[in-house]
Design a protein around this motif. Structure first.
Motif, PDB file in Angstrom:
ATOM      1  N   ARG A   1      14.043   7.633   4.069  1.00  0.00           N
ATOM      2  CA  ARG A   1      13.615   7.274   5.323  1.00  0.00           C
ATOM      3  C   ARG A   1      12.244   8.023   5.499  1.00  0.00           C
ATOM      4  NH1 ARG A   1      15.935   5.059   9.556  1.00  0.00           N
ATOM      5  NH2 ARG A   1      17.970   4.907   8.477  1.00  0.00           N
ATOM      6  N   ASP A   2      12.078   9.193   5.229  1.00  0.00           N
ATOM      7  CA  ASP A   2      10.831   9.616   5.473  1.00  0.00           C
ATOM      8  C   ASP A   2       9.792   9.048   4.678  1.00  0.00           C
ATOM      9  OD1 ASP A   2       9.152  11.974   6.253  1.00  0.00           O
ATOM     10  OD2 ASP A   2       8.647  12.289   4.257  1.00  0.00           O
ATOM     11  N   GLU A   3       9.897   8.413   3.507  1.00  0.00           N
ATOM     12  CA  GLU A   3       8.900   8.011   2.819  1.00  0.00           C
ATOM     13  C   GLU A   3       8.494   6.379   3.400  1.00  0.00           C
ATOM     14  OE1 GLU A   3       7.377   8.151  -0.166  1.00  0.00           O
ATOM     15  OE2 GLU A   3       8.048   9.897  -0.916  1.00  0.00           O
ATOM     16  N   LEU A   4       9.591   5.654   4.012  1.00  0.00           N
ATOM     17  CA  LEU A   4       9.246   4.556   4.496  1.00  0.00           C
ATOM     18  C   LEU A   4       8.680   4.752   5.923  1.00  0.00           C
ATOM     19  CD1 LEU A   4      11.063   3.700   1.662  1.00  0.00           C
ATOM     20  CD2 LEU A   4      11.969   2.091   3.236  1.00  0.00           C
TER      21      LEU A   4
ATOM     22  N   TRP B   1       5.556   6.301   0.637  1.00  0.00           N
ATOM     23  CA  TRP B   1       4.536   7.349   0.982  1.00  0.00           C
ATOM     24  C   TRP B   1       3.993   7.781  -0.393  1.00  0.00           C
ATOM     25  CZ3 TRP B   1       1.826   8.471   5.166  1.00  0.00           C
ATOM     26  CH2 TRP B   1       0.881   9.408   4.963  1.00  0.00           C
ATOM     27  N   THR B   2       4.845   8.116  -1.496  1.00  0.00           N
ATOM     28  CA  THR B   2       4.313   8.668  -2.823  1.00  0.00           C
ATOM     29  C   THR B   2       4.451   8.007  -3.964  1.00  0.00           C
ATOM     30  OG1 THR B   2       6.427   9.850  -2.783  1.00  0.00           O
ATOM     31  CG2 THR B   2       4.643  11.013  -1.862  1.00  0.00           C
ATOM     32  N   HIS B   3       5.201   6.958  -3.808  1.00  0.00           N
ATOM     33  CA  HIS B   3       5.657   5.943  -4.895  1.00  0.00           C
ATOM     34  C   HIS B   3       6.782   6.550  -5.779  1.00  0.00           C
ATOM     35  CE1 HIS B   3       5.117   3.242  -8.656  1.00  0.00           C
ATOM     36  NE2 HIS B   3       4.556   2.158  -7.617  1.00  0.00           N
TER      37      HIS B   3
ATOM     38  N   LEU C   1       0.870  -1.221  -0.191  1.00  0.00           N
ATOM     39  CA  LEU C   1      -0.184  -0.018   0.127  1.00  0.00           C
ATOM     40  C   LEU C   1       0.888   1.210  -0.129  1.00  0.00           C
ATOM     41  CD1 LEU C   1      -2.644  -0.970   2.493  1.00  0.00           C
ATOM     42  CD2 LEU C   1      -2.609  -1.536   0.126  1.00  0.00           C
ATOM     43  N   ILE C   2       0.234   2.277  -0.725  1.00  0.00           N
ATOM     44  CA  ILE C   2       0.931   3.528  -0.869  1.00  0.00           C
ATOM     45  C   ILE C   2       0.518   4.368   0.246  1.00  0.00           C
ATOM     46  CG2 ILE C   2       1.252   5.690  -1.945  1.00  0.00           C
ATOM     47  CD1 ILE C   2       0.982   3.923  -4.586  1.00  0.00           C
TER      48      ILE C   2
END
Length: 294
Positions: free
Chosen positions: A184-187, A170-172, A143-144
């Motif tokens: 790191r922020d995305e994950l 978070w944003t693909h 999931l995104i």
């Protein structure tokens, strides 16, 4: 030619057998550049082959998938809502081998791992869930984060039906083009939100397009997540046609395969139609469906 009654009986037997399957041998690591190359891919997936039911096997500690079940799913209300201030357990510590992307399961077992990416999407995810329930299949949904934030109830519905929830950023983005801080922020944002939404953090991660980076592998390990790739990619995200998606999967599926499909990221009506076409074929061919522990 089998009669309708014989086909129905066979499907019921396969589902019952799948319910009794307690574990499958652990996931395998990368099989080479051909398996992991992203090319022009915009997302991910996987699958497997027909044959006799797998015999009993002792589950492995970290990567043993469990077989699907056709039992009635728990009510969504049984899952926790969005929790705030809940303590988060320390992430599990991964070995170097566990941190590498997994491209297929044990080929000695006649199982298929079905993975669904880029959701949730209220237009297509509910239909996918109904199809999986119809055939007693458990899948893994990558999931995104942005979609999770927009549709938390649908995320809880996926989990309530017994499927595994995994992190797909978070944003693909293309992680290779981001700084270590951005990766790191995305994950981390996605894992934190999933933990608040379903009551536990994800233990699997998939890089968009299969484009892992040194930073993403490290961050995933820091968050206690293994990395799942795929071995069967019908490129359904490109909408090549329902028959093309179906033919590609049935042609490439083999024991231990991880199949990639999408329920988000655009018009996924072809993917849904293809699932309706190929799932009964795989079930009638003797395939078992599994998902790694969540």
């Amino acid at each position: 030619m089998l009669s309708d009654r014989q086909i129905t009986s066979r499907r019921l037997l396969l589902v019952a057998a799948g319910m009794s399957l307690l574990g499958i041998a652990g996931c395998r690591g990368p099989q080479g550049a051909a398996d992991g190359a992203a090319g022009e891919r915009a997302a991910d997936g996987a699958s497997e082959v027909p044959g006799a039911a797998p015999g009993p096997a002792a589950p492995s500690a970290a990567a043993t998938p469990t077989a699907g079940s056709s039992a009635a799913p728990a009510a969504p209300s049984a899952l926790p809502g969005v929790a705030t201030g809940s303590p988060v357990a320390a992430p599990r510590v991964l070995t170097a081998a566990e941190s590498k992307p997994v491209y297929e399961l044990d080929g000695g077992r006649r199982v298929v791992a079905l993975t669904i990416d880029d959701g949730p999407d209220p237009r297509y995810t509910p239909t996918v869930l109904s199809l999986l329930e119809q055939y007693g299949i458990r899948a893994t949904f990558f999931l995104i984060g942005e979609n999770v934030a927009e549709h938390p109830a649908l995320v809880r519905e996926i989990a309530a039906r017994g499927h595994h929830i995994a992190n797909h950023t978070w944003t693909h983005p293309d992680l290779r083009r981001l700084s270590d801080t951005q990766v790191r922020d995305e994950l981390t944002r996605t894992s934190d939100l999933l933990n608040r939404t379903i009551g536990k953090p994800p233990t699997w991660f998939r890089a968009p397009g299969g484009d892992w980076s040194t930073a993403s592998l490290k961050v995933a390990a820091d968050l206690g997540m293994r990395n799942m790739a795929w071995s069967v990619d019908p490129r359904d995200w490109a909408r090549p046609g329902t028959s093309v998606i179906t033919d590609r999967i049935l042609k490439d599926v083999r024991p231990g395969a991880i199949v990639l499909n999408h329920d988000g990221g655009g018009d996924r009506s072809q993917t849904v139609a293809a699932l309706k076409a190929y799932l009964p074929v795989l079930v009638d061919s003797g395939y078992y469906f599994t998902a790694p522990p969540g």
